[in-house]
Motif scaffolding. Structure first.
Motif, mmCIF file in Angstrom:
data_model
loop_
_atom_site.group_PDB
_atom_site.id
_atom_site.type_symbol
_atom_site.label_atom_id
_atom_site.label_comp_id
_atom_site.label_asym_id
_atom_site.label_seq_id
_atom_site.Cartn_x
_atom_site.Cartn_y
_atom_site.Cartn_z
ATOM 1 N N ARG A 133 0.871 -1.242 -0.143
ATOM 2 C CA ARG A 133 -0.097 -0.062 -0.080
ATOM 3 C C ARG A 133 0.777 1.198 -0.134
ATOM 4 N N PRO A 134 0.223 2.594 -0.008
ATOM 5 C CA PRO A 134 0.771 3.845 -0.306
ATOM 6 C C PRO A 134 1.259 4.399 0.988
ATOM 7 N N ASP A 149 7.128 2.353 0.438
ATOM 8 C CA ASP A 149 6.555 0.937 0.353
ATOM 9 C C ASP A 149 7.699 0.046 0.602
ATOM 10 N N TRP A 152 -9.094 -1.461 1.217
ATOM 11 C CA TRP A 152 -7.776 -1.623 1.828
ATOM 12 C C TRP A 152 -7.760 -3.161 2.972
ATOM 13 N N ASN A 205 -2.325 7.526 1.693
ATOM 14 C CA ASN A 205 -3.107 7.093 0.383
ATOM 15 C C ASN A 205 -2.161 7.163 -0.656
ATOM 16 N N TYR A 206 -2.546 6.753 -1.764
ATOM 17 C CA TYR A 206 -1.430 6.484 -2.996
ATOM 18 C C TYR A 206 -1.057 7.849 -3.225
ATOM 19 N N TYR A 230 4.133 5.502 -6.103
ATOM 20 C CA TYR A 230 3.574 4.257 -5.819
ATOM 21 C C TYR A 230 4.171 3.127 -6.717
#
Length: 319
Positions: free
Chosen positions: A2-3, A145, A257, A279-280, A284
């Motif tokens: 994930r971001p 990440d 998520w 968040n993204y 990413y």
């Protein structure tokens, strides 16, 4: 997987670390001013783990082994003990890759810290240390990440050594997340303690780059609504605040998520979970996810909020 994102440092961060230096088990105040050494070590952990030398930390790669050795050294320097089963949990599993199904040999890294009030119940804190390696001659360093989540977990470990947790804690740097949550799946299949003694899983994945929306997202309170009031009282730190969501039936596709990172394996095993992540962002899963893209004050604030979140959960659970 994930971001992540970062934000500005505020007075909230200091009170947390000042409280962490106390020797009592009184409720921890929200953060206030982060000590320079705290921020310096946090950033150094991300810088080293996301360096070109580690070549993207792919599972089973020399870079992944370098990252593992670094994390082991940090846990031992902090005085975080290994469980009876040993520091390293090796596994073999088939997962996804760019070329199709592939067999991976990965290694989870485990540390244990006894609690002061609830010694037989564990909060399992996770962060995956692997990333996607190299592709077409480019290194995917994965600073957000998930070198950031590992650094946040190590900062929490340091904080809990200064002021012991009420629950016992198991720290797990997981391998193989990028190939299908492989290390997390193995951990819940062969845990160092019975699953019934795990109070919850708190997963950190992408905790650095919160500047896009100013939020450190908390996923899992739809599934476990008792956690939300515990965390809602935590104030923003600088420009970063906790936000709740990405976990309802209305959240679909990439916006849900619940199984997007290692907490998904705990969820499937019916272990209560929460996921903290940003968040993204445009970097990413790209070669541009580099240390230089992280805003130190934002990352520090997100980590201070993560530690405050752990402290609030630790104090409220099992009562």
């Amino acid at each position: 997987m994930r971001p992540i994102r970062l934000l500005a440092l505020s007075s909230v961060a200091a009170s947390l670390l000042l409280a962490a230096c106390a020797t009592t088990s009184e409720p921890v105040a929200p953060p206030a001013a982060v000590a320079p050494a705290f921020q310096a070590q946090l950033l150094e952990d991300v810088r080293i783990l996301s360096s070109d030398e580690m070549a993207g930390r792919d599972t089973g790669s020399p870079g992944g082994e370098m990252a593992r050795n670094y994390i082991v050294g940090r846990l031992e320097a902090l005085g975080i003990a290994a469980p009876r089963m040993g520091r390293l949990q090796a596994w073999e599993a088939t997962g996804r890759s760019r070329s199709g199904p592939t067999t991976y040999n990965g290694v989870n890294i485990i540390g244990v810290l006894p609690g002061t009030r609830v010694t037989d119940k564990y909060i399992v804190v996770t962060a995956h240390y692997d990333h996607v390696g190299t592709h077409e001659g480019q290194i995917y360093n994965g600073a957000d990440d998930n070198a950031s989540g590992v650094a946040t977990m190590l900062a929490l470990a340091a904080d809990l050594k200064r002021q012991a947790p009420e629950h016992s804690v198991i720290f797990v740097a997981l391998d193989g997340e990028e190939h299908g949550l492989l290390g997390a799946k193995h951990f819940v299949e062969v845990p160092p303690v019975p699953l019934s003694s795990i109070a919850m899983n708190l997963n950190f994945d992408m905790t650095a780059r919160a500047e896009t929306d100013g939020k450190l997202w908390v996923t899992g309170t739809y599934q476990h609504p008792n956690f939300r009031p515990i965390l809602e009282a935590i104030p923003a730190d600088g420009a970063v605040a906790l936000a709740f969501g990405k976990d309802t039936p209305e959240d679909t596709g990439a916006d849900n998520w619940v199984e997007a990172s290692d907490h998904g394996a705990f969820h499937r095993a019916q272990v209560p979970f929460l996921y903290f992540g940003v968040n993204y962002h445009p970097d990413y899963h790209r070669p541009s996810d580099d240390f230089e893209r992280i805003t130190p004050s934002v990352f520090t604030s997100a980590t201070a909020l993560s530690i405050a979140g752990f402290r609030a959960l630790d104090q409220a659970l099992s009562r």
